[in-house]
Design a protein around this motif. Structure first.
Motif, PDB file in Angstrom:
ATOM      1  N   HIS A   1      43.207  28.368  36.919  1.00 47.20           N
ATOM      2  CA  HIS A   1      43.483  27.847  38.224  1.00 47.20           C
ATOM      3  C   HIS A   1      43.837  28.602  39.364  1.00 47.20           C
ATOM      4  O   HIS A   1      44.223  28.320  40.363  1.00 47.20           O
ATOM      5  N   GLY A   2      44.250  30.001  38.843  1.00 46.30           N
ATOM      6  CA  GLY A   2      44.921  31.040  39.951  1.00 46.30           C
ATOM      7  C   GLY A   2      46.508  30.939  39.925  1.00 46.30           C
ATOM      8  O   GLY A   2      47.120  30.172  38.898  1.00 46.30           O
ATOM      9  N   PRO A   3      46.621  31.721  40.968  1.00 47.38           N
ATOM     10  CA  PRO A   3      46.348  32.210  42.218  1.00 47.38           C
ATOM     11  C   PRO A   3      45.136  33.498  41.640  1.00 47.38           C
ATOM     12  O   PRO A   3      45.388  33.846  40.455  1.00 47.38           O
ATOM     13  N   MET A   4      44.513  33.612  42.643  1.00 49.87           N
ATOM     14  CA  MET A   4      43.346  34.922  42.229  1.00 49.87           C
ATOM     15  C   MET A   4      43.722  36.061  43.156  1.00 49.87           C
ATOM     16  O   MET A   4      43.707  35.862  44.534  1.00 49.87           O
ATOM     17  N   LEU A   5      43.699  37.025  42.650  1.00 54.98           N
ATOM     18  CA  LEU A   5      43.771  38.424  43.315  1.00 54.98           C
ATOM     19  C   LEU A   5      42.229  38.945  43.352  1.00 54.98           C
ATOM     20  O   LEU A   5      41.523  39.048  42.563  1.00 54.98           O
ATOM     21  N   VAL A   6      41.725  38.951  44.696  1.00 54.98           N
ATOM     22  CA  VAL A   6      40.442  39.581  44.931  1.00 54.98           C
ATOM     23  C   VAL A   6      40.937  41.200  45.723  1.00 54.98           C
ATOM     24  O   VAL A   6      41.007  41.252  46.735  1.00 54.98           O
ATOM     25  N   VAL A   7      40.201  42.194  45.000  1.00 48.77           N
ATOM     26  CA  VAL A   7      40.315  43.397  45.401  1.00 48.77           C
ATOM     27  C   VAL A   7      39.026  43.853  46.181  1.00 48.77           C
ATOM     28  O   VAL A   7      37.917  44.088  45.482  1.00 48.77           O
ATOM     29  N   GLY A   8      38.973  43.958  47.268  1.00 51.23           N
ATOM     30  CA  GLY A   8      37.800  44.391  47.907  1.00 51.23           C
ATOM     31  C   GLY A   8      37.363  43.190  49.055  1.00 51.23           C
ATOM     32  O   GLY A   8      37.363  42.181  48.607  1.00 51.23           O
ATOM     33  N   ALA A   9      37.265  43.397  50.337  1.00 55.62           N
ATOM     34  CA  ALA A   9      37.113  42.436  51.137  1.00 55.62           C
ATOM     35  C   ALA A   9      35.783  42.281  51.794  1.00 55.62           C
ATOM     36  O   ALA A   9      35.513  41.862  52.810  1.00 55.62           O
ATOM     37  N   GLY A  10      34.631  42.942  51.126  1.00 59.71           N
ATOM     38  CA  GLY A  10      33.412  42.990  51.647  1.00 59.71           C
ATOM     39  C   GLY A  10      32.582  41.673  51.385  1.00 59.71           C
ATOM     40  O   GLY A  10      33.049  40.687  51.155  1.00 59.71           O
ATOM     41  N   VAL A  11      31.324  41.663  51.233  1.00 60.22           N
ATOM     42  CA  VAL A  11      30.474  40.734  51.017  1.00 60.22           C
ATOM     43  C   VAL A  11      30.959  39.960  49.677  1.00 60.22           C
ATOM     44  O   VAL A  11      30.902  38.982  49.537  1.00 60.22           O
ATOM     45  N   GLN A  12      31.068  41.021  48.564  1.00 62.97           N
ATOM     46  CA  GLN A  12      31.188  40.429  47.334  1.00 62.97           C
ATOM     47  C   GLN A  12      32.448  39.616  47.263  1.00 62.97           C
ATOM     48  O   GLN A  12      32.872  38.810  46.639  1.00 62.97           O
ATOM     49  N   GLY A  13      33.711  40.282  47.847  1.00 59.36           N
ATOM     50  CA  GLY A  13      34.817  39.759  48.056  1.00 59.36           C
ATOM     51  C   GLY A  13      34.838  38.263  48.577  1.00 59.36           C
ATOM     52  O   GLY A  13      35.397  37.372  47.920  1.00 59.36           O
ATOM     53  N   GLN A  14      33.962  38.116  49.458  1.00 60.68           N
ATOM     54  CA  GLN A  14      33.886  36.735  50.375  1.00 60.68           C
ATOM     55  C   GLN A  14      33.146  35.703  49.192  1.00 60.68           C
ATOM     56  O   GLN A  14      33.596  34.562  49.073  1.00 60.68           O
ATOM     57  N   ALA A  15      32.021  36.380  48.526  1.00 59.58           N
ATOM     58  CA  ALA A  15      31.256  35.580  47.507  1.00 59.58           C
ATOM     59  C   ALA A  15      32.298  34.928  46.392  1.00 59.58           C
ATOM     60  O   ALA A  15      32.085  33.987  46.215  1.00 59.58           O
ATOM     61  N   HIS A  16      33.187  35.899  45.896  1.00 61.57           N
ATOM     62  CA  HIS A  16      33.982  35.364  44.923  1.00 61.57           C
ATOM     63  C   HIS A  16      35.244  34.440  45.356  1.00 61.57           C
ATOM     64  O   HIS A  16      35.419  33.528  44.683  1.00 61.57           O
ATOM     65  N   VAL A  17      35.554  34.462  46.516  1.00 54.18           N
ATOM     66  CA  VAL A  17      36.402  33.666  47.096  1.00 54.18           C
ATOM     67  C   VAL A  17      35.693  32.386  47.280  1.00 54.18           C
ATOM     68  O   VAL A  17      36.382  31.257  46.681  1.00 54.18           O
ATOM     69  N   GLU A  18      34.460  32.096  47.600  1.00 56.78           N
ATOM     70  CA  GLU A  18      33.549  30.832  47.586  1.00 56.78           C
ATOM     71  C   GLU A  18      33.400  30.363  46.332  1.00 56.78           C
ATOM     72  O   GLU A  18      33.861  29.115  46.131  1.00 56.78           O
ATOM     73  N   ALA A  19      33.027  31.202  45.330  1.00 52.48           N
ATOM     74  CA  ALA A  19      32.711  30.599  44.078  1.00 52.48           C
ATOM     75  C   ALA A  19      33.708  30.159  43.263  1.00 52.48           C
ATOM     76  O   ALA A  19      33.835  29.226  43.010  1.00 52.48           O
ATOM     77  N   PHE A  20      35.025  30.895  43.240  1.00 51.69           N
ATOM     78  CA  PHE A  20      36.053  30.602  42.818  1.00 51.69           C
ATOM     79  C   PHE A  20      36.578  29.152  43.122  1.00 51.69           C
ATOM     80  O   PHE A  20      37.255  28.423  42.403  1.00 51.69           O
ATOM     81  N   ALA A  21      36.691  29.218  44.459  1.00 48.80           N
ATOM     82  CA  ALA A  21      37.286  27.971  45.176  1.00 48.80           C
ATOM     83  C   ALA A  21      36.288  26.840  44.797  1.00 48.80           C
ATOM     84  O   ALA A  21      36.623  25.603  44.587  1.00 48.80           O
ATOM     85  N   GLN A  22      35.100  26.825  44.916  1.00 46.87           N
ATOM     86  CA  GLN A  22      33.942  25.787  44.751  1.00 46.87           C
ATOM     87  C   GLN A  22      33.862  25.269  43.259  1.00 46.87           C
ATOM     88  O   GLN A  22      34.095  24.063  42.903  1.00 46.87           O
ATOM     89  N   VAL A  23      33.914  26.379  42.453  1.00 47.26           N
ATOM     90  CA  VAL A  23      33.339  26.151  41.174  1.00 47.26           C
ATOM     91  C   VAL A  23      34.660  25.870  40.070  1.00 47.26           C
ATOM     92  O   VAL A  23      34.687  24.817  39.156  1.00 47.26           O
ATOM     93  N   LEU A  24      35.765  26.757  40.400  1.00 45.75           N
ATOM     94  CA  LEU A  24      36.846  26.356  39.573  1.00 45.75           C
ATOM     95  C   LEU A  24      37.931  25.537  40.306  1.00 45.75           C
ATOM     96  O   LEU A  24      39.037  25.353  39.558  1.00 45.75           O
ATOM     97  N   GLY A  25      37.901  25.479  41.468  1.00 57.39           N
ATOM     98  CA  GLY A  25      38.912  24.887  42.186  1.00 57.39           C
ATOM     99  C   GLY A  25      40.061  25.572  42.524  1.00 57.39           C
ATOM    100  O   GLY A  25      41.208  25.051  42.776  1.00 57.39           O
ATOM    101  N   VAL A  26      39.926  26.958  42.531  1.00 57.36           N
ATOM    102  CA  VAL A  26      41.205  27.724  42.992  1.00 57.36           C
ATOM    103  C   VAL A  26      41.456  27.666  44.121  1.00 57.36           C
ATOM    104  O   VAL A  26      40.784  27.444  45.347  1.00 57.36           O
ATOM    105  N   ARG A  27      42.775  27.410  44.515  1.00 58.96           N
ATOM    106  CA  ARG A  27      43.420  26.976  45.961  1.00 58.96           C
ATOM    107  C   ARG A  27      44.290  27.945  46.633  1.00 58.96           C
ATOM    108  O   ARG A  27      44.691  28.018  47.644  1.00 58.96           O
ATOM    109  N   GLU A  28      44.437  29.183  45.783  1.00 58.41           N
ATOM    110  CA  GLU A  28      45.325  30.229  46.516  1.00 58.41           C
ATOM    111  C   GLU A  28      44.605  31.440  45.990  1.00 58.41           C
ATOM    112  O   GLU A  28      44.285  31.901  45.049  1.00 58.41           O
ATOM    113  N   PHE A  29      44.666  32.429  47.148  1.00 55.98           N
ATOM    114  CA  PHE A  29      44.203  33.741  46.848  1.00 55.98           C
ATOM    115  C   PHE A  29      44.794  34.885  47.484  1.00 55.98           C
ATOM    116  O   PHE A  29      45.690  34.591  48.448  1.00 55.98           O
TER     117      PHE A  29
END
Length: 303
Positions: A124-152
């Motif tokens: 459930h997070g929070p989640m740390l994303v290291v790297g703010a490019g295309v993959q960073g954005q995709a991981h934020v979207e995926a984890f928010a949508q699929v796992l319901g993570v609300r804090e990054f």
């Protein structure tokens, strides 16, 4: 003969909604008709690489042709460029041409989300994303949508990029803040994704006892994101899972740490055994596989 549609980035993404894409990836792992030969990795000039990645099942065949050009980092030209060409097996006709970078970004993040749903001790997070490019954005979207993570927490070598991703994340209705020290942020983040160009170590630890780390940036023996101590710690005190056996000769983080890769459990084995999270930190090493692109192609063709 009707021409097959060529989809741009937006149209490609629209055919690959996160929850459905995760489900299709899991379906590919259970499909005995799937065939995926080893990808062709052809070095070109100035450290760039051409990837040729075919795969098929009983209904769909596809090939992804993409270039990876590290010299494009921090420029207006993407590091990953190319296409995914999809064919109908029964008729031999070309069905779609998908945007290669969009498929790569979305299927990679979806695989991370599937692995986290199966393996993360604290999903459930929070989640740390290291790297703010295309993959960073995709991981934020995926984890928010699929796992319901609300804090990054967002960390990047370029603070402006991190601020941009944090703003995009807030647009999804989640909380997001920029952190200057990724290692310091680990104490508050049971979920971690490293999504960098993998030119140097970006995460040194220490990890939480309930950490889940999806390491996606390093997909050649020469690339690295994780300090060797992080890999060795998880090998001793937790569990390392690889996306496919191809990681045995591609997982730069593990190879450079001296961690034996051969024989490590794969995501297909985790899914097949219907495994659930266990105690201890988990490292999921995702090097990429044409089977993930096949899942995206299958889903896009359904639309």
């Amino acid at each position: 003969m009707r021409e097959s549609p060529i989809l741009d980035s937006g149209a490609t993404a629209a055919r690959l909604p996160w929850t459905a894409l995760v489900a299709e990836i899991e379906a590919v792992l259970r499909d005995a008709s799937v065939r995926v030969p080893e990808r062709i990795v052809l070095p070109t000039a100035q450290g760039a690489v051409l990837f040729v990645m075919p795969a098929c099942d009983a209904r769909v065949a596809m090939t992804k042709l993409i270039t990876f050009t590290p010299g494009n980092v921090a420029t207006a030209t993407p590091m990953i460029q190319g296409d995914v060409v999809v064919f109908d097996v029964a008729r031999g006709t070309r069905g779609l041409i998908l945007d290669g970078p969009t498929v790569t970004a979305r299927r990679t993040a979806a695989v991370s989300a599937l692995a986290a749903r199966r393996l993360a001790p604290n999903p459930h997070g929070p989640m740390l994303v290291v790297g703010a490019g295309v993959q960073g954005q995709a991981h934020v979207e995926a984890f928010a949508q699929v796992l319901g993570v609300r804090e990054f927490r967002i960390a990047s070598r370029r603070r402006a990029s991190a601020e941009t991703l944090a703003t995009q994340a807030r647009g999804l209705g989640v909380r997001a803040e920029v952190v200057d020290d990724a290692d310091a942020a680990l104490a508050g983040c049971p979920l971690v994704a490293t999504c960098t160009p993998a030119r140097e170590v970006v995460l040194h630890g220490p990890l939480r006892a309930d950490a889940f780390v999806a390491a996606v940036g390093a997909f050649t023996p020469q690339m690295v994101e994780l300090d060797a101590s992080v890999c060795r710690h998880v090998a001793r005190h937790g569990r390392i899972v690889i996306d496919t056996p191809d990681a045995e000769h591609e997982a730069g983080d593990l190879l450079q740490a001296g961690v034996p890769v051969q024989g490590l459990p794969t995501l297909a084995q985790v899914v097949g055994a219907d495994e659930r999270p266990a105690r201890g930190p988990v490292l999921f090493k995702n090097c990429g596989w044409a089977g993930w692109d096949l899942a995206a192609a299958r889903l896009a063709m359904k639309a």
